[in-house]
Design an enzyme around this catalytic site. Sequence first.
Site, PDB file in Angstrom:
ATOM      1  N   ILE A  27      40.325 -34.837  35.760  1.00  0.00           N
ATOM      2  CA  ILE A  27      41.796 -34.545  36.111  1.00  0.00           C
ATOM      3  C   ILE A  27      42.732 -35.589  35.135  1.00  0.00           C
ATOM      4  O   ILE A  27      42.619 -36.902  35.249  1.00  0.00           O
ATOM      5  CB  ILE A  27      42.444 -34.230  37.272  1.00  0.00           C
ATOM      6  CG1 ILE A  27      41.842 -33.478  38.110  1.00  0.00           C
ATOM      7  CG2 ILE A  27      44.103 -34.137  37.167  1.00  0.00           C
ATOM      8  CD1 ILE A  27      41.459 -31.831  37.466  1.00  0.00           C
ATOM      9  N   LYS A  28      43.553 -35.013  33.991  1.00  0.00           N
ATOM     10  CA  LYS A  28      44.065 -36.132  33.204  1.00  0.00           C
ATOM     11  C   LYS A  28      45.513 -36.151  33.826  1.00  0.00           C
ATOM     12  O   LYS A  28      46.272 -35.076  34.010  1.00  0.00           O
ATOM     13  CB  LYS A  28      44.100 -35.705  31.692  1.00  0.00           C
ATOM     14  CG  LYS A  28      43.915 -36.806  30.660  1.00  0.00           C
ATOM     15  CD  LYS A  28      44.070 -36.261  29.409  1.00  0.00           C
ATOM     16  CE  LYS A  28      43.670 -37.471  28.313  1.00  0.00           C
ATOM     17  NZ  LYS A  28      43.626 -36.818  27.070  1.00  0.00           N
ATOM     18  N   VAL A  29      46.149 -37.239  34.110  1.00  0.00           N
ATOM     19  CA  VAL A  29      47.494 -37.384  34.492  1.00  0.00           C
ATOM     20  C   VAL A  29      48.179 -38.456  33.641  1.00  0.00           C
ATOM     21  O   VAL A  29      47.436 -39.316  33.071  1.00  0.00           O
ATOM     22  CB  VAL A  29      47.518 -37.977  36.020  1.00  0.00           C
ATOM     23  CG1 VAL A  29      46.958 -36.799  36.970  1.00  0.00           C
ATOM     24  CG2 VAL A  29      46.861 -39.154  36.069  1.00  0.00           C
TER      25      VAL A  29
END
Length: 229
Positions: free
Chosen positions: A82-84
Site C-alpha cells: 500500500i502506497k501512502v
Amino acid sequence: MKFFVDTADLAEIRDLADSGLVDGVTTNPSLIAKSGRNMLDVIAEICDVVPGPVSAEVTATEHADMMAEAEVLAAIAPNVAIKVPLTPDGLKTCKALRDRDIMVNVTLCFSSAQAVLAAKADASFISPFVGRLDDIGLRGLDLIEDIVEIFSQHDAFETEVLVASIRGPAHVVESAMAGAHVATLPPGVLRQLYQHPLTDKGLAAFLKDWKATGQSILEQANERKNAAE
Ligand code: G3P
C-alpha cells in the site's frame, strides 16, 4: 539492489519481467491515469505478472478513508504494497497497516526528516523522489546518501530506501553506490542500462570473426553425438 519498474503499463511490465531482473512494480495515481484502465484490474494483473511487491497508492487523504481504500487494495493480492503519501494521516495509516503486517511504501519523500518519520512508522519502503529534487536545482542523491547513512545508525529502522523519480542511468548507479535497497525505474531507463556502444561494437567484431571460421557450436555438438553413436 532490487529493481522495481515504475509504470502501470502491462505490456511494458510483461516485457521487462521476462528479463528476470524485475523485483517489483510501483504505480501511483498519475501512472494509473496514464494507463487509461480500471485501477483494481490493473493492480490485479500486475500482481499476477510480478510476484514481488506491487505498490498501489491510496487516493484518500484522511486516515479512516485511507484505511478503507487500503483494505480494498490489500485484498487484491498478497504482494500488494500500500502506497501512502508522507503526511500525518499517511504515516498514521502506515503504522496501522504495518501492525497488520501489510506492506507499506511511503511516497513523496523529499527530506531526511520525513524519512525518519516513515522509518518510525515502520514503513516497508520509503520513496525519496530524486528527479523532482534535481528539477529544483538540488542534488537528489544527497538525500539518498543522507537517508542511507541515518538508517545505518539505527538497527530499529528496517525501512528499505526505494529511490523513485529516477530520470536516467546515473541516478541508478549513484543510488547503488549510496547503498539504496531498491530503485524503481521507468521502463526506458531500465532498457538504457544495457546500452553501451563499445558492447555493440565488440559483439559485432566477435560475430564477424566467428562467422569467418564457418563453425557452428550446435553442428559440432551434433557431429560429436553422431560419432559417439
Ligand atoms: O514513483 C514516483 C515516480 O513515478 C515519479 O516520477 O518523474 O514524475 O518525478 P516523476
